[in-house]
Design a protein around this motif. Sequence first.
Motif, PDB file in Angstrom:
ATOM      1  N   GLN A  24       0.861  -1.186   0.000  1.00 44.79           N
ATOM      2  CA  GLN A  24       0.000   0.000   0.000  1.00 44.79           C
ATOM      3  C   GLN A  24       0.896   1.234   0.000  1.00 44.79           C
ATOM      4  N   PHE A  25       0.618   2.132  -0.914  1.00 47.06           N
ATOM      5  CA  PHE A  25       1.371   3.372  -1.040  1.00 47.06           C
ATOM      6  C   PHE A  25       0.444   4.559  -0.834  1.00 47.06           C
ATOM      7  N   ARG A  26       1.033   5.659  -0.415  1.00 48.20           N
ATOM      8  CA  ARG A  26       0.362   6.961  -0.416  1.00 48.20           C
ATOM      9  C   ARG A  26       1.068   7.766  -1.494  1.00 48.20           C
ATOM     10  N   VAL A  27       0.273   8.331  -2.410  1.00 49.88           N
ATOM     11  CA  VAL A  27       0.827   9.028  -3.565  1.00 49.88           C
ATOM     12  C   VAL A  27       0.435  10.503  -3.487  1.00 49.88           C
ATOM     13  N   ASN A  28       1.430  11.389  -3.579  1.00 46.55           N
ATOM     14  CA  ASN A  28       1.133  12.820  -3.521  1.00 46.55           C
ATOM     15  C   ASN A  28       0.755  13.344  -4.907  1.00 46.55           C
ATOM     16  N   GLY A  29       0.507  14.636  -4.987  1.00 47.64           N
ATOM     17  CA  GLY A  29       0.075  15.261  -6.236  1.00 47.64           C
ATOM     18  C   GLY A  29       1.095  15.204  -7.350  1.00 47.64           C
ATOM     19  N   ARG A  30       2.362  14.986  -7.027  1.00 42.86           N
ATOM     20  CA  ARG A  30       3.406  14.863  -8.054  1.00 42.86           C
ATOM     21  C   ARG A  30       3.620  13.415  -8.491  1.00 42.86           C
ATOM     22  N   GLY A  31       2.805  12.499  -7.952  1.00 44.03           N
ATOM     23  CA  GLY A  31       2.916  11.096  -8.330  1.00 44.03           C
ATOM     24  C   GLY A  31       3.993  10.336  -7.584  1.00 44.03           C
ATOM     25  N   GLU A  32       4.530  10.914  -6.519  1.00 45.26           N
ATOM     26  CA  GLU A  32       5.594  10.258  -5.751  1.00 45.26           C
ATOM     27  C   GLU A  32       4.971   9.337  -4.710  1.00 45.26           C
ATOM     28  N   PRO A  33       5.269   8.041  -4.782  1.00 51.28           N
ATOM     29  CA  PRO A  33       4.684   7.086  -3.836  1.00 51.28           C
ATOM     30  C   PRO A  33       5.558   6.902  -2.584  1.00 51.28           C
ATOM     31  N   LEU A  34       4.903   6.657  -1.457  1.00 51.57           N
ATOM     32  CA  LEU A  34       5.576   6.266  -0.216  1.00 51.57           C
ATOM     33  C   LEU A  34       4.952   4.960   0.250  1.00 51.57           C
ATOM     34  N   LEU A  35       5.767   3.954   0.477  1.00 52.71           N
ATOM     35  CA  LEU A  35       5.268   2.670   0.947  1.00 52.71           C
ATOM     36  C   LEU A  35       4.804   2.804   2.395  1.00 52.71           C
ATOM     37  N   VAL A  36       3.581   2.330   2.661  1.00 50.72           N
ATOM     38  CA  VAL A  36       2.988   2.432   3.991  1.00 50.72           C
ATOM     39  C   VAL A  36       2.947   1.075   4.682  1.00 50.72           C
ATOM     40  N   SER A  37       2.473   0.047   3.948  1.00 58.11           N
ATOM     41  CA  SER A  37       2.260  -1.253   4.580  1.00 58.11           C
ATOM     42  C   SER A  37       2.174  -2.343   3.520  1.00 58.11           C
ATOM     43  N   LEU A  38       2.191  -3.595   4.002  1.00 52.69           N
ATOM     44  CA  LEU A  38       2.004  -4.756   3.136  1.00 52.69           C
ATOM     45  C   LEU A  38       0.665  -5.395   3.455  1.00 52.69           C
ATOM     46  N   HIS A  39       0.058  -5.991   2.400  1.00 50.82           N
ATOM     47  CA  HIS A  39      -1.282  -6.570   2.531  1.00 50.82           C
ATOM     48  C   HIS A  39      -1.333  -7.918   1.833  1.00 50.82           C
ATOM     49  N   ASP A  40      -2.281  -8.753   2.254  1.00 50.46           N
ATOM     50  CA  ASP A  40      -2.442 -10.077   1.649  1.00 50.46           C
ATOM     51  C   ASP A  40      -3.349  -9.994   0.422  1.00 50.46           C
ATOM     52  N   THR A  41      -3.756 -11.143  -0.130  1.00 52.94           N
ATOM     53  CA  THR A  41      -4.569 -11.177  -1.345  1.00 52.94           C
ATOM     54  C   THR A  41      -5.935 -10.521  -1.161  1.00 52.94           C
ATOM     55  N   GLU A  42      -6.432 -10.473   0.074  1.00 57.12           N
ATOM     56  CA  GLU A  42      -7.717  -9.837   0.366  1.00 57.12           C
ATOM     57  C   GLU A  42      -7.546  -8.381   0.793  1.00 57.12           C
ATOM     58  N   LEU A  43      -6.337  -7.853   0.648  1.00 61.27           N
ATOM     59  CA  LEU A  43      -5.960  -6.497   1.043  1.00 61.27           C
ATOM     60  C   LEU A  43      -6.056  -6.270   2.550  1.00 61.27           C
ATOM     61  N   GLU A  44      -5.951  -7.360   3.317  1.00 61.93           N
ATOM     62  CA  GLU A  44      -5.906  -7.249   4.772  1.00 61.93           C
ATOM     63  C   GLU A  44      -4.493  -6.846   5.181  1.00 61.93           C
ATOM     64  N   LEU A  45      -4.409  -5.926   6.118  1.00 60.87           N
ATOM     65  CA  LEU A  45      -3.133  -5.438   6.615  1.00 60.87           C
ATOM     66  C   LEU A  45      -2.349  -6.558   7.283  1.00 60.87           C
ATOM     67  N   LEU A  46      -1.071  -6.662   6.956  1.00 60.92           N
ATOM     68  CA  LEU A  46      -0.195  -7.648   7.589  1.00 60.92           C
ATOM     69  C   LEU A  46       0.637  -6.941   8.643  1.00 60.92           C
ATOM     70  N   GLY A  47       0.811  -7.581   9.765  1.00 58.56           N
ATOM     71  CA  GLY A  47       1.595  -6.974  10.836  1.00 58.56           C
ATOM     72  C   GLY A  47       0.833  -5.854  11.490  1.00 58.56           C
ATOM     73  N   GLU A  48       1.541  -5.050  12.202  1.00 59.91           N
ATOM     74  CA  GLU A  48       0.963  -3.923  12.923  1.00 59.91           C
ATOM     75  C   GLU A  48       1.424  -2.634  12.285  1.00 59.91           C
ATOM     76  N   MET A  49       0.624  -1.608  12.400  1.00 59.28           N
ATOM     77  CA  MET A  49       1.083  -0.296  11.964  1.00 59.28           C
ATOM     78  C   MET A  49       2.111   0.166  12.958  1.00 59.28           C
ATOM     79  N   GLU A  50       3.353   0.325  12.516  1.00 60.29           N
ATOM     80  CA  GLU A  50       4.456   0.657  13.403  1.00 60.29           C
ATOM     81  C   GLU A  50       4.940   2.075  13.144  1.00 60.29           C
ATOM     82  N   ARG A  51       4.015   3.014  13.102  1.00 59.56           N
ATOM     83  CA  ARG A  51       4.367   4.414  12.844  1.00 59.56           C
ATOM     84  C   ARG A  51       4.641   5.125  14.095  1.00 59.56           C
TER      85      ARG A  51
END
Length: 178
Positions: free
Chosen positions: A151-178
């Motif tokens: 999962q990425f967050r993309v800004n207005g310039r199209g630059e992506p930042l990786l946020v998290s990993l997800h399974d085939t059902e798009l369920e979050l894997l692991g914990e949000m460690e922010r």
Amino acid sequence: MIAAAKLNRTIVVATLVLILALVNWSIWAKERHLAAGEVVYLELAPVDPRSLMQGDYMALNFDIGNRIQDALLERRMQSGEMDAADGHVVVRLDAQRIANFERLDSGESALEADEMRLRYRMRNGRVRFATDAFFFQEGHAERYEPARYGQFRVNGRGEPLLVSLHDTELELLGEMER
């Protein structure tokens, strides 16, 4: 001599203040990017199984990166010109916001309502989006083995930042460690 020492101290303090301001501005910009960026999922592509899980990180490769490399190779074969190291790709987002390759882009063409422009970088002959690794706490590799999407967050310039990993059902894997 005292004046020179005072001047040196002033220069050191001013430099330190400038460095701290730049670091804090960079942190603020990344936090804003994470908070306000549009969510998009990129499908993971296989990587060398020996480097899939190495200690406390997972080597990443994305399916769309492979499609970009194919399109760049086709363009190179047709025109004979080498492409720039960085570029943009237009992706079409499905209902779940999973990105699908549409076309290479100069960064200026009009987009349809369900399209998004992503910036990519070529590093060591491979397409990269923000990073080529996902770091996690040591001893938690098994939590991330079912990863199929980033999962990425993309800004207005199209630059992506990786946020998290997800399974085939798009369920979050692991914990949000922010």
